[in-house]
Design a protein around this motif. Structure first.
Motif, PDB file in Angstrom:
ATOM      1  N   GLN A 131      19.280  18.982   6.721  1.00 62.80           N
ATOM      2  CA  GLN A 131      18.142  18.299   6.109  1.00 62.80           C
ATOM      3  C   GLN A 131      17.232  19.376   5.527  1.00 62.80           C
ATOM      4  OE1 GLN A 131      16.080  15.320   8.442  1.00 62.80           O
ATOM      5  NE2 GLN A 131      14.128  15.763   7.428  1.00 62.80           N
ATOM      6  N   ALA A 132      16.856  19.215   4.242  1.00 69.47           N
ATOM      7  CA  ALA A 132      16.057  20.235   3.563  1.00 69.47           C
ATOM      8  C   ALA A 132      15.192  19.567   2.503  1.00 69.47           C
ATOM      9  CB  ALA A 132      16.967  21.284   2.928  1.00 69.47           C
ATOM     10  N   PRO A 133      14.187  20.280   1.984  1.00 71.27           N
ATOM     11  CA  PRO A 133      13.392  19.724   0.876  1.00 71.27           C
ATOM     12  C   PRO A 133      14.267  19.379  -0.318  1.00 71.27           C
ATOM     13  CG  PRO A 133      12.294  21.644   1.810  1.00 71.27           C
ATOM     14  CD  PRO A 133      13.663  21.591   2.433  1.00 71.27           C
ATOM     15  N   SER A 134      13.916  18.328  -1.045  1.00 70.30           N
ATOM     16  CA  SER A 134      14.748  17.860  -2.160  1.00 70.30           C
ATOM     17  C   SER A 134      14.380  18.554  -3.466  1.00 70.30           C
ATOM     18  CB  SER A 134      14.607  16.345  -2.317  1.00 70.30           C
ATOM     19  OG  SER A 134      13.234  15.998  -2.463  1.00 70.30           O
ATOM     20  N   ARG A 135      14.475  19.873  -3.462  1.00 68.34           N
ATOM     21  CA  ARG A 135      14.262  20.668  -4.665  1.00 68.34           C
ATOM     22  C   ARG A 135      14.949  22.016  -4.495  1.00 68.34           C
ATOM     23  NH1 ARG A 135       9.546  20.405  -1.821  1.00 68.34           N
ATOM     24  NH2 ARG A 135       8.666  22.377  -1.083  1.00 68.34           N
ATOM     25  N   ALA A 143      10.660  26.809  14.294  1.00 67.79           N
ATOM     26  CA  ALA A 143      10.389  26.024  15.496  1.00 67.79           C
ATOM     27  C   ALA A 143       9.056  25.301  15.407  1.00 67.79           C
ATOM     28  CB  ALA A 143      10.391  26.940  16.717  1.00 67.79           C
ATOM     29  N   THR A 144       8.218  25.664  14.422  1.00 68.33           N
ATOM     30  CA  THR A 144       6.866  25.091  14.334  1.00 68.33           C
ATOM     31  C   THR A 144       6.579  24.380  13.022  1.00 68.33           C
ATOM     32  OG1 THR A 144       6.007  27.217  13.545  1.00 68.33           O
ATOM     33  CG2 THR A 144       5.932  26.813  15.924  1.00 68.33           C
ATOM     34  N   ASP A 145       7.295  24.733  11.957  1.00 69.24           N
ATOM     35  CA  ASP A 145       7.043  24.129  10.647  1.00 69.24           C
ATOM     36  C   ASP A 145       7.936  22.900  10.476  1.00 69.24           C
ATOM     37  OD1 ASP A 145       6.564  23.465   8.045  1.00 69.24           O
ATOM     38  OD2 ASP A 145       7.206  25.377   7.182  1.00 69.24           O
ATOM     39  N   PHE A 146       7.309  21.731  10.448  1.00 68.13           N
ATOM     40  CA  PHE A 146       8.094  20.495  10.373  1.00 68.13           C
ATOM     41  C   PHE A 146       8.618  20.233   8.965  1.00 68.13           C
ATOM     42  CE2 PHE A 146       5.309  19.755  14.066  1.00 68.13           C
ATOM     43  CZ  PHE A 146       6.274  19.493  15.023  1.00 68.13           C
ATOM     44  N   THR A 147       8.159  20.992   7.977  1.00 64.85           N
ATOM     45  CA  THR A 147       8.707  20.849   6.625  1.00 64.85           C
ATOM     46  C   THR A 147       9.909  21.766   6.401  1.00 64.85           C
ATOM     47  OG1 THR A 147       7.263  22.562   5.681  1.00 64.85           O
ATOM     48  CG2 THR A 147       6.396  20.312   5.767  1.00 64.85           C
ATOM     49  N   ALA A 148      10.202  22.614   7.370  1.00 64.60           N
ATOM     50  CA  ALA A 148      11.350  23.527   7.268  1.00 64.60           C
ATOM     51  C   ALA A 148      12.648  22.741   7.426  1.00 64.60           C
ATOM     52  CB  ALA A 148      11.248  24.610   8.338  1.00 64.60           C
ATOM     53  N   PRO A 149      13.749  23.287   6.966  1.00 66.01           N
ATOM     54  CA  PRO A 149      15.026  22.570   7.072  1.00 66.01           C
ATOM     55  C   PRO A 149      15.490  22.428   8.519  1.00 66.01           C
ATOM     56  CG  PRO A 149      15.386  24.798   6.285  1.00 66.01           C
ATOM     57  CD  PRO A 149      13.903  24.581   6.270  1.00 66.01           C
ATOM     58  N   SER A 150      16.345  21.458   8.718  1.00 69.17           N
ATOM     59  CA  SER A 150      16.962  21.216  10.015  1.00 69.17           C
ATOM     60  C   SER A 150      18.474  21.358   9.859  1.00 69.17           C
ATOM     61  CB  SER A 150      16.610  19.809  10.510  1.00 69.17           C
ATOM     62  OG  SER A 150      17.343  19.474  11.658  1.00 69.17           O
ATOM     63  N   VAL A 151      19.095  22.087  10.779  1.00 66.09           N
ATOM     64  CA  VAL A 151      20.532  22.371  10.696  1.00 66.09           C
ATOM     65  C   VAL A 151      21.166  22.168  12.062  1.00 66.09           C
ATOM     66  CG1 VAL A 151      22.278  24.144  10.263  1.00 66.09           C
ATOM     67  CG2 VAL A 151      20.219  24.044   8.832  1.00 66.09           C
ATOM     68  N   SER A 152      22.329  21.554  12.084  1.00 63.68           N
ATOM     69  CA  SER A 152      23.093  21.460  13.334  1.00 63.68           C
ATOM     70  C   SER A 152      24.580  21.384  13.014  1.00 63.68           C
ATOM     71  CB  SER A 152      22.672  20.232  14.157  1.00 63.68           C
ATOM     72  OG  SER A 152      22.962  19.034  13.465  1.00 63.68           O
ATOM     73  N   LEU A 153      25.365  21.977  13.899  1.00 60.16           N
ATOM     74  CA  LEU A 153      26.827  21.974  13.760  1.00 60.16           C
ATOM     75  C   LEU A 153      27.440  21.638  15.102  1.00 60.16           C
ATOM     76  CD1 LEU A 153      29.465  22.599  12.184  1.00 60.16           C
ATOM     77  CD2 LEU A 153      29.187  24.996  12.918  1.00 60.16           C
ATOM     78  N   THR A 154      28.287  20.639  15.089  1.00 59.65           N
ATOM     79  CA  THR A 154      29.013  20.244  16.296  1.00 59.65           C
ATOM     80  C   THR A 154      30.507  20.466  16.061  1.00 59.65           C
ATOM     81  OG1 THR A 154      27.375  18.543  16.798  1.00 59.65           O
ATOM     82  CG2 THR A 154      29.481  18.365  17.916  1.00 59.65           C
ATOM     83  N   THR A 155      31.172  21.110  17.031  1.00 61.28           N
ATOM     84  CA  THR A 155      32.613  21.322  16.906  1.00 61.28           C
ATOM     85  C   THR A 155      33.263  21.387  18.276  1.00 61.28           C
ATOM     86  OG1 THR A 155      34.342  22.790  16.071  1.00 61.28           O
ATOM     87  CG2 THR A 155      32.277  23.830  16.761  1.00 61.28           C
ATOM     88  N   GLY A 156      34.432  20.768  18.381  1.00 59.03           N
ATOM     89  CA  GLY A 156      35.201  20.828  19.620  1.00 59.03           C
ATOM     90  C   GLY A 156      36.206  21.961  19.622  1.00 59.03           C
ATOM     91  N   ARG A 157      36.140  22.825  18.614  1.00 60.01           N
ATOM     92  CA  ARG A 157      37.115  23.903  18.502  1.00 60.01           C
ATOM     93  C   ARG A 157      36.729  25.132  19.322  1.00 60.01           C
ATOM     94  NH1 ARG A 157      39.999  23.283  13.119  1.00 60.01           N
ATOM     95  NH2 ARG A 157      39.232  21.336  12.255  1.00 60.01           N
TER      96      ARG A 157
END
Length: 213
Positions: A131-135, A143-157
């Motif tokens: 999730q990131a700004p649309s530009r 950890a503190t800026d709520f306008t910063a992007p959000s990233v997550s990766l899930t893997t069972g490997r």
């Protein structure tokens, strides 16, 4: 012979002064009327024509209204249904994966949310969410800026065979770069350093991704 002053001369002098006074008064009235017509009437501006070339008449054109600049992507939300992500993990674990877009939405002036998924070799699905700004731009997680992007990766490997590894930044470990954000979709890349799933892995993650309507 007695000399008599002509009576007509005595009678014309007063009439001459009266005539001059009357003429002066009429002149003042005419001048006042011209001044009023020049300054008291409403100002008018005729449409003007600009011509060029030697000998042609020219007048100053009426300036046109300014055209508003397009500050960024505008319009309705854009739902994305196609695209892919090529993910590479290195460090305590090493692998690559090819994921397909499973959901995506671009909200102009707000953000873009994209999820790519794939088979996790029998231990849950692999999934990358950004999730990131649309530009266009480069954005760092925080950890503190709520306008910063959000990233997550899930893997069972990697990690525990029964629990898929969940990799996400705690602060500024990841950078999201969006090189294209418009009505035709999103193109970008991801770089993360030192991510831990809580299972003693410390890995770096890089990805190149696309998302299209």
């Amino acid at each position: 012979m007695p000399h008599n002053t002509p009576s007509i001369s005595a009678g014309r002098e007063p009439n001459s002064r009266f005539t001059r006074a009357l003429e002066a008064a009429l002149l003042l009235v005419l001048l006042a009327g011209c001044s009023s017509a020049g300054s008291g009437g409403p100002a008018t501006t005729s449409p003007t024509l600009v011509t060029s070339g030697s000998g042609s008449a020219s007048r100053t054109a009426i300036p046109s209204a300014p055209v508003a600049s397009n500050a960024g992507l505008a319009g309705p939300n854009l739902t994305m249904t196609g695209g892919s992500a090529q993910v590479s993990i290195s460090g305590d674990a090493s692998l690559t994966m090819a994921l397909a877009l499973t959901s995506g939405i671009l909200v102009p002036g707000t953000n873009v949310v994209m999820v790519w998924s794939g088979s996790g070799d029998g231990n849950g699905d692999d999934s990358l969410r950004i999730q990131a700004p649309s530009r266009q731009g480069t954005y760092t997680t925080s950890a503190t800026d709520f306008t910063a992007p959000s990233v997550s990766l899930t893997t069972g490997r990697i990690g525990n065979a029964s629990v898929p590894a969940y990799l996400a930044p705690d602060a500024d470990e990841c950078t999201v770069t969006l090189t294209k954000v418009d009505v035709t979709g999103v193109v970008g890349s991801l770089q993360c350093s030192g991510l831990s799933s809580g299972q003693d892995e410390a890995v770096d993650v890089s990805a190149a991704f696309t998302a299209t309507p």
